[in-house]
Motif scaffolding. Sequence first.
Motif, mmCIF file in Angstrom:
data_model
loop_
_atom_site.group_PDB
_atom_site.id
_atom_site.type_symbol
_atom_site.label_atom_id
_atom_site.label_comp_id
_atom_site.label_asym_id
_atom_site.label_seq_id
_atom_site.Cartn_x
_atom_site.Cartn_y
_atom_site.Cartn_z
ATOM 1 N N PHE A 283 0.836 -1.197 0.000
ATOM 2 C CA PHE A 283 0.000 0.000 0.000
ATOM 3 C C PHE A 283 0.877 1.255 0.000
ATOM 4 O O PHE A 283 0.713 2.153 -0.819
ATOM 5 N N LEU A 284 1.865 1.260 0.916
ATOM 6 C CA LEU A 284 2.737 2.428 1.007
ATOM 7 C C LEU A 284 3.538 2.617 -0.274
ATOM 8 O O LEU A 284 3.696 3.735 -0.760
ATOM 9 N N GLU A 285 4.051 1.501 -0.821
ATOM 10 C CA GLU A 285 4.853 1.609 -2.042
ATOM 11 C C GLU A 285 4.018 2.138 -3.200
ATOM 12 O O GLU A 285 4.485 2.944 -3.994
ATOM 13 N N THR A 286 2.748 1.666 -3.316
ATOM 14 C CA THR A 286 1.958 2.046 -4.487
ATOM 15 C C THR A 286 1.558 3.516 -4.434
ATOM 16 O O THR A 286 1.264 4.103 -5.459
ATOM 17 N N LYS A 287 1.552 4.094 -3.246
ATOM 18 C CA LYS A 287 1.203 5.508 -3.178
ATOM 19 C C LYS A 287 2.294 6.385 -3.779
ATOM 20 O O LYS A 287 2.048 7.524 -4.131
ATOM 21 N N ARG A 288 3.499 5.812 -3.895
ATOM 22 C CA ARG A 288 4.607 6.538 -4.516
ATOM 23 C C ARG A 288 4.814 7.922 -3.907
ATOM 24 O O ARG A 288 5.065 8.896 -4.610
ATOM 25 N N ARG A 289 4.648 8.009 -2.621
ATOM 26 C CA ARG A 289 4.912 9.289 -1.981
ATOM 27 C C ARG A 289 6.409 9.528 -1.937
ATOM 28 O O ARG A 289 7.177 8.572 -1.868
ATOM 29 N N PRO A 290 6.832 10.781 -1.965
ATOM 30 C CA PRO A 290 8.263 11.029 -1.796
ATOM 31 C C PRO A 290 8.690 10.616 -0.388
ATOM 32 O O PRO A 290 7.858 10.604 0.524
ATOM 33 N N ASN A 291 9.948 10.273 -0.230
ATOM 34 C CA ASN A 291 10.449 9.860 1.080
ATOM 35 C C ASN A 291 10.595 11.032 2.035
ATOM 36 O O ASN A 291 10.690 10.845 3.229
ATOM 37 N N TYR A 292 10.699 12.221 1.472
ATOM 38 C CA TYR A 292 10.907 13.408 2.299
ATOM 39 C C TYR A 292 10.522 14.646 1.505
ATOM 40 O O TYR A 292 10.385 14.583 0.276
ATOM 41 N N ILE A 293 10.345 15.736 2.201
ATOM 42 C CA ILE A 293 10.100 17.014 1.533
ATOM 43 C C ILE A 293 11.144 18.007 2.035
ATOM 44 O O ILE A 293 11.312 18.178 3.253
ATOM 45 N N ILE A 294 11.854 18.606 1.106
ATOM 46 C CA ILE A 294 12.888 19.562 1.489
ATOM 47 C C ILE A 294 12.266 20.945 1.582
ATOM 48 O O ILE A 294 11.611 21.401 0.638
ATOM 49 N N LYS A 295 12.433 21.584 2.733
ATOM 50 C CA LYS A 295 11.891 22.925 2.882
ATOM 51 C C LYS A 295 12.920 23.951 2.422
ATOM 52 O O LYS A 295 12.608 24.896 1.714
ATOM 53 N N GLU A 296 14.161 23.763 2.849
ATOM 54 C CA GLU A 296 15.206 24.682 2.405
ATOM 55 C C GLU A 296 16.564 24.001 2.432
ATOM 56 O O GLU A 296 16.750 22.980 3.085
ATOM 57 N N SER A 297 17.497 24.600 1.675
ATOM 58 C CA SER A 297 18.830 24.033 1.594
ATOM 59 C C SER A 297 19.756 25.099 1.035
ATOM 60 O O SER A 297 19.308 26.004 0.327
ATOM 61 N N ASN A 298 21.043 24.989 1.348
ATOM 62 C CA ASN A 298 21.971 25.935 0.739
ATOM 63 C C ASN A 298 22.534 25.384 -0.572
ATOM 64 O O ASN A 298 23.338 26.017 -1.232
ATOM 65 N N ILE A 299 22.107 24.144 -0.918
ATOM 66 C CA ILE A 299 22.538 23.576 -2.189
ATOM 67 C C ILE A 299 21.549 24.078 -3.232
ATOM 68 O O ILE A 299 20.349 23.804 -3.133
ATOM 69 N N LYS A 300 22.029 24.798 -4.238
ATOM 70 C CA LYS A 300 21.131 25.514 -5.134
ATOM 71 C C LYS A 300 20.112 24.629 -5.823
ATOM 72 O O LYS A 300 18.931 24.936 -5.873
ATOM 73 N N GLU A 301 20.582 23.465 -6.331
ATOM 74 C CA GLU A 301 19.666 22.615 -7.086
ATOM 75 C C GLU A 301 18.515 22.115 -6.218
ATOM 76 O O GLU A 301 17.484 21.696 -6.728
ATOM 77 N N LEU A 302 18.720 22.107 -4.890
ATOM 78 C CA LEU A 302 17.696 21.516 -4.026
ATOM 79 C C LEU A 302 16.718 22.544 -3.472
ATOM 80 O O LEU A 302 15.603 22.220 -3.118
ATOM 81 N N ASP A 303 17.163 23.778 -3.373
ATOM 82 C CA ASP A 303 16.322 24.769 -2.671
ATOM 83 C C ASP A 303 15.148 25.203 -3.536
ATOM 84 O O ASP A 303 15.254 25.386 -4.720
#
Length: 311
Positions: A291-311
Amino acid sequence: MEELAIVVPVYNEQEMIELFVREVNKKTENLEIKKIFYFVNDGSSDQTLPLLKKLARQNDNINYISFSRNFGKEAALLAGLQATKESLITVMDVDLQDPPELLVPMYHKLKEGYDAVGARRISRKGEALIVSLFSNLFYKIINKVSTTPIVEGARDFRLMTRQVVDSILELRESNRFSKGLFSWVGYEVIYLEYENHERSAGQTSWSFRQLLSYSIDGIINFSETPLNIATFVGFISFLASVLLSIFYLLKTLIFGDPVQGFPTLIVLILLLGGLQLLSLGIIGKYIAKIFLETKRRPNYIIKESNIKELD
Ligand code: UDP
Ligand code: MG
């Protein structure tokens, strides 16, 4: 110069971070290597994030990724690994229970040609007895029931080549059990042994219950044996009940039917009911995973970062 990414999940670790960076730098100063830290703030509610931001501003080799809430250590490890670009990668706990001085022999081992060098605790000094007992039991069980070997006492702490990390990142499952994933990808791996160190400051954020459920997850994710046990036990009890009913039928035909056998009935109902519930429970665990796998939810949500590609 060769570059080493140090991935560090942190959750409410304000006392530890600076100490950690200082210790790592001190203990590895003889290594001809450039260190780049990737701190993953796993939804801390203390001063961890402001501190990380400050450090990142002051040191260009310190990066941070900050989650929108607490997603757990596994998610933090994943986010950290995904952010790295370096040719060598290590994952470490911030509490200095993974001794940074071990990075030196780990590095030399890697240069001997290994793809990954792990760390293995050979003592559990300073740990609650019940935790040690259950964790021994966990390693016994998982190595019996799973075809992916899990080295006893192995930590998440390890030094890996880019190739190994890329392989780990190719495993897209969202129920992540790092020790299993590390082992599953294979490669030439060697484990260095060391004595347990107590946490330097702060507190462990794992309760006994969390550890227990983490272990059960590990077993469920890496083994189908529990399902097989349920099937097997179910089959045996079905067989037994068929044989028993034939036996009782013959007995009644030959000896008549004095009102007896009531206890047998109750025992059987309880037995079968129990077995069914057990099997349903085990099957339910797997279905929940699906059930959890099929929902394909992201493992995490990034709110902020100093790495440009991620912010
Ligand atoms: N950690 C995390 N998210 C959590 C719990 C822990 O990122 O929800 C981090 C924590 O900050 C530490 C590492 O995971 O760097 C190991 O945690 P801890 O020392 O509490 O675990 P233990 O050593 O007792 O297994
Ligand atoms: Mg710890």
